[in-house]
Design an enzyme around this catalytic site. Structure first.
Site, PDB file in Angstrom:
ATOM      1  N   GLU A   1      10.142 -15.176  18.783  1.00  0.00           N
ATOM      2  CA  GLU A   1       9.086 -15.865  18.034  1.00  0.00           C
ATOM      3  C   GLU A   1       7.754 -15.763  18.771  1.00  0.00           C
ATOM      4  OE1 GLU A   1       8.032 -20.405  16.519  1.00  0.00           O
ATOM      5  OE2 GLU A   1      10.111 -19.858  16.983  1.00  0.00           O
TER       6      GLU A   1
ATOM      7  N   LYS B   1      12.523 -21.385  25.157  1.00  0.00           N
ATOM      8  CA  LYS B   1      11.115 -21.147  25.447  1.00  0.00           C
ATOM      9  C   LYS B   1      11.010 -20.164  26.610  1.00  0.00           C
ATOM     10  CE  LYS B   1       9.332 -24.037  22.454  1.00  0.00           C
ATOM     11  NZ  LYS B   1       8.430 -23.614  21.360  1.00  0.00           N
TER      12      LYS B   1
END
Length: 262
Positions: free
Chosen positions: A238, A183
């Site tokens: 992403e 992340k």
């Protein structure tokens, strides 16, 4: 020991034969996480979900799972439960020849329109029933040519500092992971560069690294960050910018030279 309690949502006797759905059950569970997961609401130490049981008059049971993850942009676990409770009465009496129509209607049913995790549970359970009727796995029912006995997954590392990211990466590889998703975003991008650099050094060149920004960046920020991260040979990034900004995804891809997942 993971099943916390069982809740009987509804029991009615179907009037159209033994293959109609006659009972709907929900079993909730709470799974402790090995390490707390950082989130905007504070560290999360458990993953909550519910197993949906669709029981037909002939004893056949279809199983589904609803496990929304708080902060991911979908519903909370209590709201998913509530949606399943409200939808239960619409499943009672359903027969096999109506499964396909019911599946197509799921996104439009009022209790389920804003609850993708609840829809997922019902979708899985109905497909499970159909697969059991056909005597095959769900994968084979949906066109799979062979049975899989294992499915590779990526390890995921939350927003940790560089040292903790490297430690988490080494632990994941030691447990068999060959792909790691990290992340990123929500902090100065140089911190992300330091984290990914430490991770790459820790896991070596053969482990795939993905990053996931969860729409945290503007286009210029995404281009700057991914251009800097490119040297660490990312598999892809992403959702670096807003999900609806499809043209922006293409511009970031072209400018940064990193593959994009949406």
């Amino acid at each position: 020991g993971a099943i916390a309690r069982a809740l009987r949502i509804s029991i009615r006797h179907g009037d159209r034969g033994r293959v109609s759905i006659r009972e709907v059950w929900l079993k909730t569970y709470s799974l402790p996480l090995r390490h707390p997961w950082p989130s905007a609401e504070g560290p999360r130490e458990t993953r909550e979900g519910a197993i949906l049981f669709l029981v037909r008059g002939d004893g056949t049971v279809g199983l589904g799972d609803a496990a929304p993850w708080p902060g991911s942009g979908t519903e909370t676990f209590p709201s998913a439960q509530a949606a399943l409770l409200r939808a239960a009465k619409q499943l009672i009496g359903l027969q096999p020849d109506s499964y396909a129509e019911a599946l197509a209607q799921l996104p439009r049913l009022a209790p389920l329109a804003a609850s993708p995790a609840a829809r997922c549970a019902i979708d899985l359970a109905l497909h499970d029933l159909a697969a059991r009727d056909a005597g095959v796995s769900i994968a084979r029912l949906l066109g799979g040519k062979r049975t899989l006995h294992a499915v590779p997954v990526n390890a995921t590392i939350p927003r940790l500092d560089a040292e903790a990211t490297a430690l988490a990466g080494r632990d994941a590889v030691a447990r068999g992971a060959r792909t790691i998703k990290v992340k990123v975003g929500g902090a100065p991008f140089r911190e992300d560069v330091a984290r990914i650099s430490a991770l790459r050094e820790a896991v070596g060149s053969r482990v795939r690294i993905r990053v996931d920004a969860n729409e945290a960046w503007t286009e210029p920020e995404a281009i700057e960050a991914l251009t800097a991260l490119r040297e660490f040979h990312l598999e892809y990034a992403e959702q670096p910018v807003a999900a609806e900004n499809i043209d922006g995804l293409a511009r970031v891809r072209a400018a940064a030279g990193v593959r994009i997942a949406a």
